[in-house]
Design a protein around this motif. Structure first.
Motif, mmCIF file in Angstrom:
data_model
loop_
_atom_site.group_PDB
_atom_site.id
_atom_site.type_symbol
_atom_site.label_atom_id
_atom_site.label_comp_id
_atom_site.label_asym_id
_atom_site.label_seq_id
_atom_site.Cartn_x
_atom_site.Cartn_y
_atom_site.Cartn_z
ATOM 1 N N VAL A 28 0.780 -1.238 0.000
ATOM 2 C CA VAL A 28 0.000 0.000 0.000
ATOM 3 C C VAL A 28 0.816 1.296 0.000
ATOM 4 C CG1 VAL A 28 -2.094 -0.996 0.990
ATOM 5 C CG2 VAL A 28 -0.353 -0.087 2.515
ATOM 6 N N PRO A 29 2.028 1.356 0.560
ATOM 7 C CA PRO A 29 2.679 2.669 0.633
ATOM 8 C C PRO A 29 2.868 3.361 -0.712
ATOM 9 C CG PRO A 29 3.776 1.146 2.119
ATOM 10 C CD PRO A 29 2.814 0.336 1.297
ATOM 11 N N SER A 30 3.080 2.616 -1.788
ATOM 12 C CA SER A 30 3.329 3.247 -3.090
ATOM 13 C C SER A 30 2.045 3.548 -3.855
ATOM 14 C CB SER A 30 4.223 2.340 -3.944
ATOM 15 O OG SER A 30 3.581 1.109 -4.215
ATOM 16 N N MET A 31 0.909 3.273 -3.260
ATOM 17 C CA MET A 31 -0.345 3.411 -3.992
ATOM 18 C C MET A 31 -1.036 4.751 -3.796
ATOM 19 S SD MET A 31 -1.971 -0.371 -3.658
ATOM 20 C CE MET A 31 -1.119 -1.774 -4.374
ATOM 21 N N PHE A 32 -0.616 5.505 -2.780
ATOM 22 C CA PHE A 32 -1.320 6.732 -2.432
ATOM 23 C C PHE A 32 -0.367 7.915 -2.381
ATOM 24 C CE2 PHE A 32 -3.880 3.361 -0.447
ATOM 25 C CZ PHE A 32 -5.138 3.681 -0.938
ATOM 26 N N SER A 33 -0.942 9.102 -2.388
ATOM 27 C CA SER A 33 -0.165 10.305 -2.128
ATOM 28 C C SER A 33 0.183 10.362 -0.649
ATOM 29 C CB SER A 33 -0.967 11.545 -2.522
ATOM 30 O OG SER A 33 -2.046 11.745 -1.620
ATOM 31 N N PRO A 34 1.161 11.167 -0.272
ATOM 32 C CA PRO A 34 1.575 11.209 1.144
ATOM 33 C C PRO A 34 0.494 11.690 2.095
ATOM 34 C CG PRO A 34 3.254 12.174 -0.271
ATOM 35 C CD PRO A 34 2.055 11.958 -1.127
ATOM 36 N N ASP A 35 -0.465 12.459 1.612
ATOM 37 C CA ASP A 35 -1.452 13.085 2.497
ATOM 38 C C ASP A 35 -2.765 12.332 2.593
ATOM 39 O OD1 ASP A 35 0.333 15.204 2.952
ATOM 40 O OD2 ASP A 35 -0.351 16.245 1.132
ATOM 41 N N VAL A 36 -2.822 11.115 2.078
ATOM 42 C CA VAL A 36 -4.079 10.370 2.099
ATOM 43 C C VAL A 36 -4.459 10.013 3.540
ATOM 44 C CG1 VAL A 36 -3.008 8.086 1.888
ATOM 45 C CG2 VAL A 36 -5.300 8.476 0.972
ATOM 46 N N ARG B 263 -13.471 13.226 -8.005
ATOM 47 C CA ARG B 263 -12.803 13.797 -9.180
ATOM 48 C C ARG B 263 -12.645 12.748 -10.280
ATOM 49 N NH1 ARG B 263 -7.437 16.584 -7.234
ATOM 50 N NH2 ARG B 263 -7.659 15.317 -5.349
ATOM 51 N N PHE B 264 -12.260 11.539 -9.886
ATOM 52 C CA PHE B 264 -12.114 10.461 -10.865
ATOM 53 C C PHE B 264 -13.435 10.218 -11.578
ATOM 54 C CE2 PHE B 264 -12.238 6.149 -12.367
ATOM 55 C CZ PHE B 264 -10.945 5.827 -12.752
ATOM 56 N N THR B 265 -14.507 10.074 -10.813
ATOM 57 C CA THR B 265 -15.801 9.751 -11.403
ATOM 58 C C THR B 265 -16.311 10.891 -12.265
ATOM 59 O OG1 THR B 265 -16.291 8.339 -9.500
ATOM 60 C CG2 THR B 265 -18.144 8.963 -10.887
ATOM 61 N N ALA B 266 -16.044 12.126 -11.876
ATOM 62 C CA ALA B 266 -16.460 13.262 -12.701
ATOM 63 C C ALA B 266 -15.781 13.219 -14.064
ATOM 64 C CB ALA B 266 -16.147 14.572 -11.983
ATOM 65 N N GLU B 267 -14.489 12.898 -14.093
ATOM 66 C CA GLU B 267 -13.787 12.793 -15.374
ATOM 67 C C GLU B 267 -14.329 11.624 -16.194
ATOM 68 O OE1 GLU B 267 -11.876 14.923 -16.638
ATOM 69 O OE2 GLU B 267 -11.274 16.156 -14.917
ATOM 70 N N LEU B 268 -14.600 10.516 -15.540
ATOM 71 C CA LEU B 268 -15.141 9.361 -16.247
ATOM 72 C C LEU B 268 -16.541 9.659 -16.790
ATOM 73 C CD1 LEU B 268 -15.095 6.453 -17.194
ATOM 74 C CD2 LEU B 268 -15.626 5.728 -14.845
ATOM 75 N N GLU B 269 -17.363 10.309 -15.993
ATOM 76 C CA GLU B 269 -18.710 10.649 -16.455
ATOM 77 C C GLU B 269 -18.662 11.613 -17.643
ATOM 78 O OE1 GLU B 269 -20.465 11.897 -12.649
ATOM 79 O OE2 GLU B 269 -21.930 10.288 -12.945
ATOM 80 N N GLY C 211 -2.171 16.140 -6.894
ATOM 81 C CA GLY C 211 -2.112 15.651 -5.523
ATOM 82 C C GLY C 211 -2.643 14.259 -5.295
ATOM 83 N N VAL C 212 -2.861 13.499 -6.344
ATOM 84 C CA VAL C 212 -3.485 12.176 -6.238
ATOM 85 C C VAL C 212 -2.473 11.104 -6.612
ATOM 86 C CG1 VAL C 212 -5.333 10.682 -7.109
ATOM 87 C CG2 VAL C 212 -5.767 13.116 -6.731
ATOM 88 N N GLY C 213 -2.523 9.967 -5.898
ATOM 89 C CA GLY C 213 -1.603 8.876 -6.145
ATOM 90 C C GLY C 213 -2.110 7.868 -7.152
ATOM 91 N N HIS C 214 -1.565 6.659 -7.062
ATOM 92 C CA HIS C 214 -1.762 5.647 -8.104
ATOM 93 C C HIS C 214 -3.202 5.150 -8.186
ATOM 94 C CE1 HIS C 214 -0.419 2.689 -10.975
ATOM 95 N NE2 HIS C 214 -0.765 1.665 -10.207
ATOM 96 N N VAL C 215 -3.815 4.833 -7.057
ATOM 97 C CA VAL C 215 -5.185 4.300 -7.081
ATOM 98 C C VAL C 215 -6.165 5.479 -6.997
ATOM 99 C CG1 VAL C 215 -4.729 1.960 -6.316
ATOM 100 C CG2 VAL C 215 -4.962 3.737 -4.617
ATOM 101 N N GLY D 128 -2.620 10.529 -11.887
ATOM 102 C CA GLY D 128 -2.533 11.209 -10.601
ATOM 103 C C GLY D 128 -1.151 11.825 -10.464
ATOM 104 N N ALA D 129 -1.106 13.115 -10.220
ATOM 105 C CA ALA D 129 0.183 13.816 -10.252
ATOM 106 C C ALA D 129 1.141 13.337 -9.169
ATOM 107 C CB ALA D 129 -0.043 15.321 -10.119
ATOM 108 N N ALA D 130 0.633 12.673 -8.122
ATOM 109 C CA ALA D 130 1.490 12.134 -7.063
ATOM 110 C C ALA D 130 1.704 10.629 -7.208
ATOM 111 C CB ALA D 130 0.894 12.455 -5.692
ATOM 112 N N ASP D 131 1.452 10.103 -8.396
ATOM 113 C CA ASP D 131 1.605 8.666 -8.653
ATOM 114 C C ASP D 131 3.083 8.328 -8.815
ATOM 115 O OD1 ASP D 131 1.529 6.050 -9.563
ATOM 116 O OD2 ASP D 131 0.004 6.414 -11.086
ATOM 117 N N VAL D 132 3.606 7.504 -7.904
ATOM 118 C CA VAL D 132 5.010 7.102 -7.996
ATOM 119 C C VAL D 132 5.166 5.740 -8.666
ATOM 120 C CG1 VAL D 132 5.668 8.451 -5.970
ATOM 121 C CG2 VAL D 132 5.000 6.061 -5.671
#
Length: 280
Positions: free
Chosen positions: A155-163, A252-258, A240-244, A212-216
Motif C-alpha cells: 500500500v505505501p506506493s499506492m497513495f499520495s503522502p497526504d491520504v 474527481r475520478f468519477t467526474a472525469e469518467l462521467e 495531488g493524487v496517487g496511483h489508485v 494522478g500527479a502524485a503517482d510514484v
C-alpha cells in the motif's frame, strides 16, 4: 457477487445498473468491488457497470502461474460475452489498463472507448529495464509473505503522502482479504513481460489517459508516453493524487469518467439498452 464459468475458470464479478455497459478492470491487488465501489454506486443509475476479480484473485478461480496477459484478455472476453455486453467502455486501472490494451489488440471492434488510469503499456513497454527487474523482484518477494504483511508492503506506493490513514487501512484490508500468492505472481510477471507499445498507434476509439500527479508507480512520463502514442487521446491530470486514483479521489475520478462517457453517449445517440432481457 456473481460468477460465470469461462473455459473452466470461475470468474467472479459484480454487476449493477442498466444501460450502456462499462467494464471496470482493477490493478493486480484488491478485488473488483473493493476497488470500484465508488464508481459502481455513482454510475449504475445510468449505465450497466461490471467489475471483475481477475482469475487467480478474490472470488475467481486459481490459475496456473504461467497465466499471462493474453490469457487474462481471453477470460475477460468470455465474461463480456457471457453477460451479453455489447461494445463496452473499458476502464482500466494500472494492470487493468494494460489488460484493456491487450483486449483491444484482439477485439478492438468490440470496444466503445478506453479510460486508462495509472496505466502502463506493460512495465517493459513503459519503464526502464532496471526498474522492471527491481519491481518484479520486490513483488515476488512480497508474494511469500502472509497476507497482512503482503498488504502492508504494497500500500505505501499506492497513495499520495497526504491520504487519510483510515482510507489506507480500508485498502490494506481489502488487499489482504483478496490476496492469493500464485495469482499475484502471475499478474506481476504478466505486467513485467508485457510490451504493448506496438498497439498504441493503432487504437482508433476515444481514449482518456488519467494520471494522478502524485503517482510514484506510474509516473508522469508513463502517462505522457501513452497519450503521445495513442492517436487523438486526451491526458487528464489529477493534482495531488496517487496511483489508485479511483479510491483516493473518487469524486474527481468519477467526474472525469462521467464526462468521457457523456461525450461517447452524445456522439453515439440513444442506442440499445444493454441491460434489457435481450442482453442477459
Amino acid at each position: 457477487m456473481d460468477a460465470v464459468d469461462v473455459d473452466g475458470i470461475r470468474i467472479a464479478f459484480t454487476r449493477a445498473g442498466r444501460g450502456r455497459p462499462i467494464v471496470l478492470l482493477g490493478g493486480f491487488v484488491g478485488d473488483g468491488a473493493g476497488t470500484w465501489h465508488h464508481q459502481i454506486d455513482a454510475l449504475s443509475g445510468s449505465y450497466t457497470v461490471v467489475s471483475w476479480d481477475p482469475p487467480g484473485s478474490g472470488g475467481s478461480s486459481d490459475v496456473p502461474e504461467s497465466f499471462r496477459l493474453p490469457d487474462y484478455a481471453t477470460s475477460l472476453a468470455g465474461l463480456i460475452s457471457a453477460l451479453g455486453l455489447e461494445q463496452p467502455v473499458l476502464v482500466g486501472l494500472s494492470f487493468g489498463g494494460a489488460l484493456a490494451l491487450e483486449y483491444w489488440r484482439h477485439r478492438g471492434a468490440q470496444v466503445r472507448g478506453l479510460f486508462l488510469a495509472g496505466a502502463y503499456a506493460g512495465w517493459t513497454g513503459s519503464l526502464p529495464a532496471a526498474t522492471v527487474a527491481q519491481r518484479l523482484q520486490t513483488c515476488l518477494a512480497a508474494s511469500l509473505l502472509p497476507a497482512p504483511e503482503f498488504a502492508s508492503t504494497m500500500v505505501p506506493s499506492m497513495f499520495s503522502p497526504d491520504v487519510p490513514t483510515d482510507l489506507v487501512a480500508e485498502v490494506r484490508d481489502n488487499i489482504a482479504a483478496s490476496f492469493r500468492p500464485g495469482g499475484f505472481r502471475a499478474m506481476a510477471r504478466s505486467s513485467a513481460e508485457a510490451d504493448l507499445r506496438d498497439v498504441l498507434p493503432l487504437i482508433d476509439v476515444p481514449t482518456v489517459v488519467l494520471h494522478g500527479a502524485a503517482d510514484v508507480r506510474a509516473p508522469g512520463f508513463v502517462a505522457d508516453a501513452l497519450c503521445a502514442a495513442i492517436p487523438g487521446s486526451r491526458l487528464v491530470i489529477l493534482p495531488g493524487v496517487g496511483h489508485v486514483s479511483c479510491i483516493e479521489a473518487p469524486e474527481r475520478f468519477t467526474a472525469e469518467l462521467e464526462a468521457f462517457l457523456g461525450g461517447l453517449r452524445r456522439h453515439a445517440g440513444p442506442g440499445p439498452d444493454l441491460a434489457s432481457p435481450a442482453h442477459p
